[in-house]
Design a protein around this motif. Structure first.
Motif: not given
Lengths: 194, 194
Positions: B82-108
């Motif tokens: 629902t969010a505008p593309p640029l907002v969505a892109l930014y928010q998804v990136t930030a949220n995913v990074l939060r997870v990836k910083l802690d669970w990088g191996f598991a995500m790989s």
DNA sequence: TGGAGTTGCATCATTGATGTTGCATGTTCT
DNA sequence: AGAACATGCAACATCAATGATGCAACTCCA
């Protein structure tokens, strides 16, 4: 050296080459592959592999050394010191991609604790650093660009291009350099340059 | 369920969590680390790890499942539909990074042959695909952009940002989106858009 | 033809990781 | 205190990969 030994050594070196290439093919698909699988791919017995390489580490080390040499040559052949930044960037990219398409695994393992390989890599890294600095001074990169980040992105793009694997090295290099410098967006609706 | 079993189960789950987190820390540094090293990092005996996870694969599978859930939640929380593309892109990136910083191996390792994880990943991939299509239609991406390549580059940038690890998730997300859309260059001296 | 060198094959030893089990020792709740 | 369960520890079994060796067969060249 007698003629006989020269011929035999040539045979031996051919076998070594076959093993190295087989190892690259097998290990790039599965880094945990066994010596048995590598030998099978090379069309030799496992014992032969062990006769040529004292240990698994020695084999991987030899692969890394071989790839490192080709890597250094690929960079040097682009004359990164003398060519204009954009040309250097493109030529280095294309040349490195040519190596990486064939020796992806070996290159990924080229940062092990081998003194010579480490030296060569440091040298190449230095060259890369200089190209990027020159590119920034030439106005090719933004004046406020973080060179460390730019280099990371550059490496990652080369890696992705090599993985995607569609197209020849030149087409991939074009795509890499284009993406590195311009991204994939139109730069509309973005905040002003920092 | 009795009070006793509830409390005990709570203890057990705490231990499981400790093991999962320890495994992530150890395996992200060395993917070939032994169960012993994982147990040591978790502060438990190796046998305890084996009691909780039938096999090494089961442990990695559990890590992947856990990371996959957090990953899916992170994407969903950004409301990419629902969010505008640029907002969505930014928010998804930030949220995913939060997870990836802690669970990088598991995500790989989250792309293993687990039916549920595969389903979730396909779902997320679909969402990502839609965001990129919307971004292109909104003029955020170039009209002739190769969406497959753009997505690969996006993933690679997230990966690099997570590796570099300097700065919080928001700063990294800004850098990722900026680089994705504009690259690191000034677009001077380049060939005209294709 | 004969020697030098290499390979394949069969075989064995070693090693390190994995996974299992029994038992004593807590810990937590009732 | 007693029940229920979890943990640590020690010991064991298993297993796969690694690495070594002896021997026969082959190739190549002098």
């Amino acid at each position: 050296m007698t003629e006989a030994t020269r011929a035999l050594r040539s045979d031996a070196e051919r076998t070594v080459r076959q093993i190295l290439e087989a190892a690259e093919r097998v290990l790039s698909r599965n880094p945990a592959a066994t010596m048995e699988q590598i030998a099978e791919e090379a069309g030799v017995a496992r014992t032969t592999v062990h006769r040529r390489f004292a240990s698994r580490d020695a084999l991987v080390g030899a692969m890394a050394a071989w790839a490192t040499r080709r890597f250094a040559d690929a960079v040097e052949a682009a004359h990164p010191e003398t060519a204009p930044p954009l040309v250097a960037l493109y030529q280095v990219t294309a040349n490195v991609l040519r190596v990486k398409l064939d020796w992806g695994f070996a290159m990924s393992r080229a940062l092990t604790a081998d003194p010579e390989a480490a030296r060569v890599h440091a040298e190449v890294e230095e060259k890369c650093e200089r190209v990027f600095r020159a590119a920034r001074e030439a106005g090719l990169l933004r004046a406020d660009a973080d060179l460390g980040w730019a280099r990371r992105v550059y490496y990652a793009l080369i890696h992705e291009a090599a993985q995607s694997g569609d197209g020849d090295a030149d087409a991939l290099a074009t795509r890499v350099v284009d993406t590195l410098l311009r991204g994939v967006g139109t730069a509309q609706g973005l905040t002003a340059p920092r």
